[in-house]
Design a protein around this motif. Structure first.
Motif, PDB file in Angstrom:
ATOM      1  N   ALA A  66       8.255  -6.737  -9.479  1.00 15.36           N
ATOM      2  CA  ALA A  66       7.769  -6.534  -8.112  1.00 15.36           C
ATOM      3  C   ALA A  66       6.483  -5.724  -8.111  1.00 15.36           C
ATOM      4  O   ALA A  66       6.394  -4.682  -8.768  1.00 15.36           O
ATOM      5  N   GLN A  67       5.490  -6.202  -7.367  1.00 15.58           N
ATOM      6  CA  GLN A  67       4.240  -5.471  -7.174  1.00 15.58           C
ATOM      7  C   GLN A  67       4.347  -4.649  -5.896  1.00 15.58           C
ATOM      8  O   GLN A  67       4.718  -5.172  -4.851  1.00 15.58           O
ATOM      9  N   LYS A  68       4.026  -3.365  -6.007  1.00 14.24           N
ATOM     10  CA  LYS A  68       4.058  -2.465  -4.855  1.00 14.24           C
ATOM     11  C   LYS A  68       2.751  -1.703  -4.823  1.00 14.24           C
ATOM     12  O   LYS A  68       1.933  -1.818  -5.716  1.00 14.24           O
ATOM     13  N   GLY A  69       2.542  -0.889  -3.793  1.00 12.38           N
ATOM     14  CA  GLY A  69       1.330  -0.096  -3.704  1.00 12.38           C
ATOM     15  C   GLY A  69       0.840   0.040  -2.284  1.00 12.38           C
ATOM     16  O   GLY A  69       1.607  -0.057  -1.329  1.00 12.38           O
ATOM     17  N   PHE A  70      -0.480   0.246  -2.147  1.00 12.14           N
ATOM     18  CA  PHE A  70      -1.093   0.400  -0.834  1.00 12.14           C
ATOM     19  C   PHE A  70      -2.598   0.226  -0.946  1.00 12.14           C
ATOM     20  O   PHE A  70      -3.151   0.161  -2.040  1.00 12.14           O
ATOM     21  N   GLU A  71      -3.255   0.138   0.208  1.00 14.73           N
ATOM     22  CA  GLU A  71      -4.715   0.122   0.284  1.00 14.73           C
ATOM     23  C   GLU A  71      -5.152   1.168   1.284  1.00 14.73           C
ATOM     24  O   GLU A  71      -4.468   1.432   2.268  1.00 14.73           O
ATOM     25  N   THR A  72      -6.300   1.766   1.029  1.00 11.66           N
ATOM     26  CA  THR A  72      -6.860   2.757   1.939  1.00 11.66           C
ATOM     27  C   THR A  72      -8.375   2.746   1.798  1.00 11.66           C
ATOM     28  O   THR A  72      -8.921   2.055   0.951  1.00 11.66           O
ATOM     29  N   GLN A  74     -11.863   5.081   1.238  1.00  7.10           N
ATOM     30  CA  GLN A  74     -12.346   6.357   0.717  1.00  7.10           C
ATOM     31  C   GLN A  74     -13.176   7.057   1.795  1.00  7.10           C
ATOM     32  O   GLN A  74     -13.981   6.442   2.483  1.00  7.10           O
ATOM     33  N   ILE A  75     -12.941   8.346   1.938  1.00  6.66           N
ATOM     34  CA  ILE A  75     -13.698   9.129   2.926  1.00  6.66           C
ATOM     35  C   ILE A  75     -14.817   9.840   2.176  1.00  6.66           C
ATOM     36  O   ILE A  75     -14.570  10.417   1.132  1.00  6.66           O
ATOM     37  N   PRO A  76     -16.021   9.876   2.609  1.00  6.06           N
ATOM     38  CA  PRO A  76     -16.620   9.347   3.840  1.00  6.06           C
ATOM     39  C   PRO A  76     -17.247   7.971   3.675  1.00  6.06           C
ATOM     40  O   PRO A  76     -17.718   7.396   4.641  1.00  6.06           O
ATOM     41  N   SER A  77     -17.266   7.413   2.443  1.00  7.25           N
ATOM     42  CA  SER A  77     -18.020   6.178   2.197  1.00  7.25           C
ATOM     43  C   SER A  77     -17.384   4.939   2.843  1.00  7.25           C
ATOM     44  O   SER A  77     -18.080   3.981   3.134  1.00  7.25           O
ATOM     45  N   GLY A  78     -16.066   4.952   3.037  1.00  6.77           N
ATOM     46  CA  GLY A  78     -15.380   3.791   3.596  1.00  6.77           C
ATOM     47  C   GLY A  78     -15.061   2.728   2.571  1.00  6.77           C
ATOM     48  O   GLY A  78     -14.554   1.660   2.909  1.00  6.77           O
ATOM     49  N   ASP A  79     -15.361   2.993   1.285  1.00  9.14           N
ATOM     50  CA  ASP A  79     -15.046   2.032   0.228  1.00  9.14           C
ATOM     51  C   ASP A  79     -13.532   1.823   0.143  1.00  9.14           C
ATOM     52  O   ASP A  79     -12.748   2.749   0.342  1.00  9.14           O
ATOM     53  N   VAL A  80     -13.117   0.600  -0.194  1.00  8.50           N
ATOM     54  CA  VAL A  80     -11.702   0.258  -0.284  1.00  8.50           C
ATOM     55  C   VAL A  80     -11.130   0.750  -1.615  1.00  8.50           C
ATOM     56  O   VAL A  80     -11.708   0.538  -2.675  1.00  8.50           O
ATOM     57  N   ILE A  81      -9.982   1.399  -1.521  1.00  8.87           N
ATOM     58  CA  ILE A  81      -9.220   1.830  -2.696  1.00  8.87           C
ATOM     59  C   ILE A  81      -7.915   1.045  -2.690  1.00  8.87           C
ATOM     60  O   ILE A  81      -7.198   1.041  -1.700  1.00  8.87           O
ATOM     61  N   THR A  82      -7.621   0.375  -3.812  1.00  8.50           N
ATOM     62  CA  THR A  82      -6.374  -0.374  -3.951  1.00  8.50           C
ATOM     63  C   THR A  82      -5.547   0.272  -5.047  1.00  8.50           C
ATOM     64  O   THR A  82      -6.012   0.424  -6.175  1.00  8.50           O
ATOM     65  N   GLU A  83      -4.342   0.654  -4.708  1.00  7.71           N
ATOM     66  CA  GLU A  83      -3.407   1.268  -5.654  1.00  7.71           C
ATOM     67  C   GLU A  83      -2.264   0.287  -5.858  1.00  7.71           C
ATOM     68  O   GLU A  83      -1.538  -0.034  -4.918  1.00  7.71           O
ATOM     69  N   SER A  84      -2.123  -0.248  -7.090  1.00 11.11           N
ATOM     70  CA  SER A  84      -1.083  -1.231  -7.407  1.00 11.11           C
ATOM     71  C   SER A  84      -0.112  -0.655  -8.419  1.00 11.11           C
ATOM     72  O   SER A  84      -0.524  -0.082  -9.429  1.00 11.11           O
ATOM     73  N   PHE A  85       1.179  -0.836  -8.150  1.00 13.15           N
ATOM     74  CA  PHE A  85       2.232  -0.410  -9.060  1.00 13.15           C
ATOM     75  C   PHE A  85       3.084  -1.632  -9.399  1.00 13.15           C
ATOM     76  O   PHE A  85       3.468  -2.379  -8.507  1.00 13.15           O
ATOM     77  N   ASN A  86       3.392  -1.810 -10.665  1.00 10.38           N
ATOM     78  CA  ASN A  86       4.271  -2.895 -11.099  1.00 10.38           C
ATOM     79  C   ASN A  86       5.615  -2.304 -11.504  1.00 10.38           C
ATOM     80  O   ASN A  86       5.663  -1.388 -12.336  1.00 10.38           O
ATOM     81  N   TYR A  87       6.681  -2.835 -10.921  1.00 10.48           N
ATOM     82  CA  TYR A  87       8.034  -2.336 -11.148  1.00 10.48           C
ATOM     83  C   TYR A  87       8.943  -3.457 -11.643  1.00 10.48           C
ATOM     84  O   TYR A  87       8.699  -4.623 -11.379  1.00 10.48           O
ATOM     85  N   VAL A  88      10.028  -3.058 -12.300  1.00 14.01           N
ATOM     86  CA  VAL A  88      11.178  -3.924 -12.516  1.00 14.01           C
ATOM     87  C   VAL A  88      12.248  -3.417 -11.570  1.00 14.01           C
ATOM     88  O   VAL A  88      12.649  -2.250 -11.645  1.00 14.01           O
ATOM     89  N   ASP A  89      12.676  -4.257 -10.628  1.00 16.61           N
ATOM     90  CA  ASP A  89      13.714  -3.910  -9.655  1.00 16.61           C
ATOM     91  C   ASP A  89      15.042  -4.510 -10.103  1.00 16.61           C
ATOM     92  O   ASP A  89      15.086  -5.667 -10.539  1.00 16.61           O
ATOM     93  N   VAL A  90      16.113  -3.728  -9.958  1.00 19.91           N
ATOM     94  CA  VAL A  90      17.462  -4.202 -10.277  1.00 19.91           C
ATOM     95  C   VAL A  90      18.349  -3.957  -9.055  1.00 19.91           C
ATOM     96  O   VAL A  90      18.963  -2.904  -8.931  1.00 19.91           O
ATOM     97  N   PRO A  91      18.382  -4.924  -8.110  1.00 22.34           N
ATOM     98  CA  PRO A  91      19.256  -4.783  -6.946  1.00 22.34           C
ATOM     99  C   PRO A  91      20.668  -5.288  -7.242  1.00 22.34           C
ATOM    100  O   PRO A  91      20.860  -6.177  -8.067  1.00 22.34           O
ATOM    101  N   VAL A  92      21.646  -4.711  -6.558  1.00 22.87           N
ATOM    102  CA  VAL A  92      23.026  -5.208  -6.576  1.00 22.87           C
ATOM    103  C   VAL A  92      23.416  -5.367  -5.110  1.00 22.87           C
ATOM    104  O   VAL A  92      23.730  -4.398  -4.425  1.00 22.87           O
TER     105      VAL A  92
END
Length: 187
Positions: A66-72, A74-92
């Protein structure tokens, strides 16, 4: 003695009427952190599941990437920051079918962080030291099963562990839309 015999009989009846399914599931996810003003990060998830139970009640363990994360911005430039996390999920999951073809489900989920990628102009980071390496949470959702082994589900993952992201108390929140296919079915 009567109670033991009754339990043995009930377990035998359930086992003899049990249905088993093994399949694959994949789809899109929209992930973010709790208690932040970040934008959702679109990602992918996919994996396998095994369902065992009756027509009314079943248990479904699974394993998925599963890919997780967020986008925001950068202050003050307004440049896009993408933070991506890759997980192994084990649901029951525990599935309850209340109408033919429709079910609701819920259950615990353990997740292990595999990798991290932070992209911002002029700087990429991959160190996982700034975030906890595991997450314990829960999953809730609704699913629909169709003939020929096709199924769809909409689920919501609620991380319950403090991820300690740069010492901030945040938790994973992920909305998933999935399509699945039963490779093996025993009825």
């Amino acid at each position: 003695m009567k109670k033991i015999l009754f339990l043995f009989f009930a377990f035998g009846l359930i086992a003899s009427t049990a249905q088993a399914q093994f399949g694959i599931r994949a789809g899109l996810s929209s992930a973010n952190f709790s208690d932040t003003n970040y934008k959702a990060h679109l990602g992918f998830h996919g994996g396998v599941y095994y369902t065992l139970g009756t027509e009314f009640l079943s248990v479904e363990p699974g394993v998925q990437f599963a890919q997780k994360g967020f986008e925001t911005n950068q202050i003050p430039s307004g440049d896009v920051i993408t933070e991506s996390f890759n997980y192994v999920d084990v649901p029951v999951l525990v599935r309850l079918s209340f109408l033919p073809g429709l079910n609701v489900f819920a259950g615990p989920q353990a997740s292990m962080l595999l990798s991290r990628n932070r992209e911002e102009p002029g700087n990429n980071q991959t160190s996982t030291d700034i975030i906890k390496g595991y997450d314990i949470g829960g999953v809730v959702g609704i699913g629909a099963s169709f003939p020929m082994g096709l199924n769809f589900q909409l689920s919501y993952d609620l991380g319950m562990s403090n991820l300690n992201y740069y010492d901030a108390n945040v938790k994973n929140r992920v909305l998933k839309l999935s399509v699945g296919y039963d490779i093996y079915r025993r009825y």
